[in-house]
Design a protein around this motif. Structure first.
Motif, PDB file in Angstrom:
ATOM      1  N   THR A 189      -0.052  -0.788  -2.975  1.00 31.17           N
ATOM      2  CA  THR A 189       0.461  -1.233  -1.687  1.00 31.17           C
ATOM      3  C   THR A 189       1.103  -0.081  -0.926  1.00 31.17           C
ATOM      4  O   THR A 189       0.918   0.063   0.284  1.00 31.17           O
ATOM      5  CB  THR A 189       1.489  -2.361  -1.891  1.00 31.17           C
ATOM      6  N   SER A 210       2.021  -2.901   9.548  1.00 31.10           N
ATOM      7  CA  SER A 210       2.142  -2.278   8.224  1.00 31.10           C
ATOM      8  C   SER A 210       3.595  -2.239   7.765  1.00 31.10           C
ATOM      9  O   SER A 210       3.879  -2.472   6.587  1.00 31.10           O
ATOM     10  CB  SER A 210       1.530  -0.877   8.225  1.00 31.10           C
ATOM     11  N   LEU A 255       5.053  -4.163   4.495  1.00 27.29           N
ATOM     12  CA  LEU A 255       5.805  -3.458   3.450  1.00 27.29           C
ATOM     13  C   LEU A 255       7.151  -4.128   3.197  1.00 27.29           C
ATOM     14  O   LEU A 255       7.564  -4.293   2.041  1.00 27.29           O
ATOM     15  CB  LEU A 255       6.003  -1.994   3.843  1.00 27.29           C
ATOM     16  N   ILE A 258       6.553  -7.292   1.150  1.00 29.47           N
ATOM     17  CA  ILE A 258       6.217  -7.017  -0.249  1.00 29.47           C
ATOM     18  C   ILE A 258       7.433  -6.543  -1.028  1.00 29.47           C
ATOM     19  O   ILE A 258       7.679  -6.985  -2.161  1.00 29.47           O
ATOM     20  CB  ILE A 258       5.056  -6.021  -0.329  1.00 29.47           C
TER      21      ILE A 258
END
Length: 133
Positions: free
Chosen positions: A64, A99, A103, A106
């Motif tokens: 990731t 993005s 992030l 996650i």
């Protein structure tokens, strides 16, 4: 020329024929012993389910991070080569924003999962208390 080629072929055949499987086995043993010595008790050839899942999570998080880096660099390149075109600038900013949000989601999910797993494992640990008479 033919004599040199034939001699070279004979030497290669002799080298291939003279290898012993015992040497390969002793190399594996030596490497294993070296790992045991260097790592002490932390090196184990047994893989439990929890270790496997932990390794998979670590690998997915690393992947990731790599995807985030690639998207960020690509969005930056798009922004630099946009040359003032508002559509390309919007696309680059949108990619960068998406993005970063991905992030954050996650990392947040990892933090929550880590907290819950640690809390459950602490609650499941049996503790004994002794009282003085």
């Amino acid at each position: 020329m033919f004599l040199a080629s034939a001699l070279g072929l004979v030497v290669v055949a002799w080298l291939l024929a003279s290898t012993h499987p015992v040497l390969a086995q002793s190399a594996v043993t030596t490497i294993s012993e070296g790992l045991d010595t260097a790592a002490g008790t932390s090196y184990s050839t047994e893989l439990t389910l929890t270790v496997f899942v932990g390794n998979m999570i670590r690998t997915l998080l690393a992947a990731t991070g790599i995807v985030f880096l690639i998207i960020t660099v690509y969005a930056g390149i798009l922004y630099m080569i946009a040359q003032g075109e508002t559509e390309k600038i919007k696309k680059a900013k949108s990619m960068l924003t998406s993005s970063v949000i991905g992030l954050i989601i996650i990392v947040g999910a990892y933090a929550i999962t880590r907290y819950v797993v640690d809390a459950l494992s602490e609650a499941a640990t049996v503790t004994t208390t002794t009282t003085a008479p």
